[in-house]
Design a protein around this motif. Structure first.
Motif, PDB file in Angstrom:
ATOM      1  N   MET A  60       0.818  -1.212   0.000  1.00 30.60           N
ATOM      2  CA  MET A  60       0.000   0.000   0.000  1.00 30.60           C
ATOM      3  C   MET A  60       0.852   1.263   0.000  1.00 30.60           C
ATOM      4  O   MET A  60       0.341   2.361  -0.234  1.00 30.60           O
ATOM      5  CB  MET A  60      -0.937  -0.011   1.207  1.00 30.60           C
ATOM      6  N   LEU A  61       2.156   1.115   0.260  1.00 27.06           N
ATOM      7  CA  LEU A  61       3.074   2.246   0.195  1.00 27.06           C
ATOM      8  C   LEU A  61       3.754   2.360  -1.166  1.00 27.06           C
ATOM      9  O   LEU A  61       4.436   3.359  -1.438  1.00 27.06           O
ATOM     10  CB  LEU A  61       4.148   2.122   1.282  1.00 27.06           C
ATOM     11  N   ASP A  62       3.584   1.348  -2.014  1.00 29.41           N
ATOM     12  CA  ASP A  62       4.196   1.330  -3.334  1.00 29.41           C
ATOM     13  C   ASP A  62       3.397   2.224  -4.275  1.00 29.41           C
ATOM     14  O   ASP A  62       2.218   1.968  -4.545  1.00 29.41           O
ATOM     15  CB  ASP A  62       4.246  -0.097  -3.865  1.00 29.41           C
ATOM     16  N   VAL A  63       4.047   3.276  -4.754  1.00 30.12           N
ATOM     17  CA  VAL A  63       3.359   4.244  -5.610  1.00 30.12           C
ATOM     18  C   VAL A  63       2.846   3.589  -6.881  1.00 30.12           C
ATOM     19  O   VAL A  63       1.763   3.934  -7.388  1.00 30.12           O
ATOM     20  CB  VAL A  63       4.309   5.406  -5.953  1.00 30.12           C
ATOM     21  N   THR A  64       3.578   2.621  -7.407  1.00 28.58           N
ATOM     22  CA  THR A  64       3.177   1.985  -8.669  1.00 28.58           C
ATOM     23  C   THR A  64       1.931   1.130  -8.522  1.00 28.58           C
ATOM     24  O   THR A  64       1.296   0.783  -9.522  1.00 28.58           O
ATOM     25  CB  THR A  64       4.326   1.110  -9.189  1.00 28.58           C
ATOM     26  N   LYS A  65       1.563   0.781  -7.285  1.00 33.00           N
ATOM     27  CA  LYS A  65       0.395  -0.085  -7.073  1.00 33.00           C
ATOM     28  C   LYS A  65      -0.832   0.684  -6.584  1.00 33.00           C
ATOM     29  O   LYS A  65      -1.881   0.079  -6.353  1.00 33.00           O
ATOM     30  CB  LYS A  65       0.749  -1.181  -6.066  1.00 33.00           C
ATOM     31  N   VAL A  66      -0.697   1.992  -6.413  1.00 33.98           N
ATOM     32  CA  VAL A  66      -1.848   2.797  -5.997  1.00 33.98           C
ATOM     33  C   VAL A  66      -2.080   3.936  -6.985  1.00 33.98           C
ATOM     34  O   VAL A  66      -2.570   5.005  -6.612  1.00 33.98           O
ATOM     35  CB  VAL A  66      -1.633   3.356  -4.579  1.00 33.98           C
ATOM     36  N   SER A  69      -5.558   5.397  -7.229  1.00 28.64           N
ATOM     37  CA  SER A  69      -6.073   6.155  -6.091  1.00 28.64           C
ATOM     38  C   SER A  69      -5.940   7.652  -6.354  1.00 28.64           C
ATOM     39  O   SER A  69      -4.914   8.108  -6.873  1.00 28.64           O
ATOM     40  CB  SER A  69      -5.301   5.787  -4.820  1.00 28.64           C
ATOM     41  N   PRO A  70      -6.948   8.447  -6.028  1.00 28.95           N
ATOM     42  CA  PRO A  70      -6.886   9.899  -6.290  1.00 28.95           C
ATOM     43  C   PRO A  70      -5.854  10.587  -5.420  1.00 28.95           C
ATOM     44  O   PRO A  70      -5.641  10.213  -4.264  1.00 28.95           O
ATOM     45  CB  PRO A  70      -8.297  10.377  -5.957  1.00 28.95           C
ATOM     46  N   ARG A  71      -5.223  11.594  -5.977  1.00 30.13           N
ATOM     47  CA  ARG A  71      -4.247  12.374  -5.223  1.00 30.13           C
ATOM     48  C   ARG A  71      -4.944  13.497  -4.467  1.00 30.13           C
ATOM     49  O   ARG A  71      -5.918  14.069  -4.948  1.00 30.13           O
ATOM     50  CB  ARG A  71      -3.194  12.952  -6.162  1.00 30.13           C
ATOM     51  N   PHE A  72      -4.419  13.796  -3.298  1.00 27.87           N
ATOM     52  CA  PHE A  72      -4.957  14.859  -2.446  1.00 27.87           C
ATOM     53  C   PHE A  72      -6.456  14.691  -2.184  1.00 27.87           C
ATOM     54  O   PHE A  72      -7.210  15.666  -2.172  1.00 27.87           O
ATOM     55  CB  PHE A  72      -4.694  16.237  -3.063  1.00 27.87           C
ATOM     56  N   ALA A  73      -6.877  13.464  -1.991  1.00 24.62           N
ATOM     57  CA  ALA A  73      -8.285  13.222  -1.666  1.00 24.62           C
ATOM     58  C   ALA A  73      -8.519  13.590  -0.202  1.00 24.62           C
ATOM     59  O   ALA A  73      -7.780  13.148   0.675  1.00 24.62           O
ATOM     60  CB  ALA A  73      -8.645  11.762  -1.901  1.00 24.62           C
ATOM     61  N   PRO A  74      -9.527  14.399   0.096  1.00 24.29           N
ATOM     62  CA  PRO A  74      -9.785  14.791   1.489  1.00 24.29           C
ATOM     63  C   PRO A  74     -10.321  13.611   2.297  1.00 24.29           C
ATOM     64  O   PRO A  74     -10.746  12.597   1.732  1.00 24.29           O
ATOM     65  CB  PRO A  74     -10.833  15.900   1.349  1.00 24.29           C
ATOM     66  N   GLY A  87      -1.148   9.675  -3.999  1.00 24.06           N
ATOM     67  CA  GLY A  87      -2.318   8.815  -3.922  1.00 24.06           C
ATOM     68  C   GLY A  87      -2.267   7.774  -2.812  1.00 24.06           C
ATOM     69  O   GLY A  87      -3.157   6.934  -2.716  1.00 24.06           O
ATOM     70  N   ARG A  88      -1.242   7.826  -1.969  1.00 22.64           N
ATOM     71  CA  ARG A  88      -1.147   6.861  -0.875  1.00 22.64           C
ATOM     72  C   ARG A  88      -2.022   7.309   0.298  1.00 22.64           C
ATOM     73  O   ARG A  88      -2.129   8.500   0.577  1.00 22.64           O
ATOM     74  CB  ARG A  88       0.306   6.715  -0.419  1.00 22.64           C
ATOM     75  N   GLU A  89      -2.636   6.324   0.959  1.00 21.93           N
ATOM     76  CA  GLU A  89      -3.477   6.620   2.111  1.00 21.93           C
ATOM     77  C   GLU A  89      -2.615   7.148   3.259  1.00 21.93           C
ATOM     78  O   GLU A  89      -1.598   6.554   3.617  1.00 21.93           O
ATOM     79  CB  GLU A  89      -4.221   5.367   2.563  1.00 21.93           C
ATOM     80  N   LEU A  90      -3.063   8.245   3.859  1.00 19.18           N
ATOM     81  CA  LEU A  90      -2.291   8.815   4.966  1.00 19.18           C
ATOM     82  C   LEU A  90      -2.314   7.912   6.198  1.00 19.18           C
ATOM     83  O   LEU A  90      -1.332   7.850   6.939  1.00 19.18           O
ATOM     84  CB  LEU A  90      -2.846  10.201   5.330  1.00 19.18           C
ATOM     85  N   TRP A  91      -3.405   7.199   6.426  1.00 16.21           N
ATOM     86  CA  TRP A  91      -3.447   6.337   7.609  1.00 16.21           C
ATOM     87  C   TRP A  91      -2.436   5.202   7.491  1.00 16.21           C
ATOM     88  O   TRP A  91      -1.886   4.740   8.496  1.00 16.21           O
ATOM     89  CB  TRP A  91      -4.854   5.801   7.841  1.00 16.21           C
ATOM     90  N   VAL A  92      -2.163   4.784   6.251  1.00 15.94           N
ATOM     91  CA  VAL A  92      -1.150   3.752   6.039  1.00 15.94           C
ATOM     92  C   VAL A  92       0.232   4.312   6.355  1.00 15.94           C
ATOM     93  O   VAL A  92       1.041   3.682   7.060  1.00 15.94           O
ATOM     94  CB  VAL A  92      -1.207   3.228   4.600  1.00 15.94           C
TER      95      VAL A  92
END
Length: 303
Positions: A60-66, A69-74, A87-92
């Motif tokens: 889930m930290l690999d940029v190529t696999k997310v 996922s939208p960038r800067f999603a609130p 696009g990485r989840e901040l909680w991760v």
């Protein structure tokens, strides 16, 4: 009853006293609401950090696999703490960052406490030139800006987690040494230490059997307070770009938010999430430290 007590070995009696003292300490600590709140919060954070590989797999930290996922999603139901600029989840990132931040905090504090305890006891126990030189060394590190020295060490040494640990540990021990020295001087004047010295006890015996047990409660209280400062120092060094860029940490998240001007671009969650996490963890360590300090310090406990 008396025969049973007399038949027990001195070591068994010593362990029994330690168990009784620990039980008394735990009972008094449980009466502190603020201390218990801080302890429960820290247990939750440490558990989440330990379970990070299970709750948030490394992919889930690999940029190529997310990339989808939208960038800067609130923050939303789909993205609980929002996403970052890749696009990485901040909680991760926060879960994995907790591992590094807590590791640096505990490891740097352990190094600081060990150095401070050794130097403090030596400065208080030995008189003459050795004690004076150690006291001047403590004074030097007290007046020296520890953060600047940590930045210099992090710049000179190769970047990495253990470099930050060494930089923080080598620059934050002076306060502990001063407290330990004061307690050592107080214990040195007590009758049982004088009797041991008159009976021929050497320096090693006095330090291990009398001085070290007497200063350990204060060291424990100071440890819980120092961990919070070490986490702030780690976050500051990572924010300045002196940490390991291949690892996640709360300071690195703040650094990334600054790189994309999140604060002025409306991506408030990118700044608030790591900032609030650092504040809450440091506050929790402070609450625990104050509770411990109140228990081990008779003056504070009487108040």
């Amino acid at each position: 009853m008396s025969e049973h007590v007399a038949s027990r070995s001195p070591r068994a009696m010593a362990w029994a006293r330690r168990r009784t003292a620990f039980a008394r300490f735990a009972r008094e600590f449980s009466r502190s609401r603020s201390g218990m709140v801080g302890l429960v919060f820290l247990v939750v954070i440490v558990t989440l950090a330990f379970l990070a590989p299970i709750l948030a797999p490394a992919w889930m930290l690999d940029v190529t696999k997310v990339m989808d996922s939208p960038r800067f999603a609130p923050p939303s139901w789909e993205h609980p703490l929002g996403t970052d600029h890749q696009g990485r989840e901040l909680w991760v990132r926060m879960l994995w960052g907790a591992q590094v931040s807590l590791l640096v905090g505990f490891a740097a504090t352990a190094m600081s406490m060990i150095i401070g305890t050794i130097v403090g006891i030596a400065a208080g126990h030995f008189t003459g030139i050795p004690g004076a030189l150690l006291m001047r060394l403590i004074d030097f590190f007290l007046v020296l800006p520890s953060l600047i020295l940590a930045i210099v060490l992090s710049t000179v040494l190769s970047r990495g987690v253990w470099t930050i640990v060494i930089a923080i540990g080598l620059t934050s021990w002076a306060g502990t040494a001063r407290v330990v020295r004061s307690q050592t001087l107080s214990v040195e004047s007590r009758d049982y230490v004088e009797r041991s010295r008159v009976l021929g006890a050497g320096h090693w015996h006095i330090i291990v059997k009398h001085l070290l047990p007497a200063v350990l409660p204060l060291v424990l209280a100071n440890t819980t307070l120092t961990v919070g400062s070490a986490i702030i120092s780690e976050s500051t060094l990572a924010f300045l770009g002196l940490g390991d860029t291949t690892l996640q940490s709360w300071g690195a998240v703040l650094r990334n938010s600054m790189d994309v001007s999140a604060a002025t671009s409306g991506y408030w969650w990118y700044v608030l999430v790591p900032g609030i996490a650092i504040v809450l963890v440091v506050l929790a360590f402070t609450l625990v430290g104050r509770a411990v300090e109140t228990i081990v310090n008779p003056t504070l406990r009487s108040r």
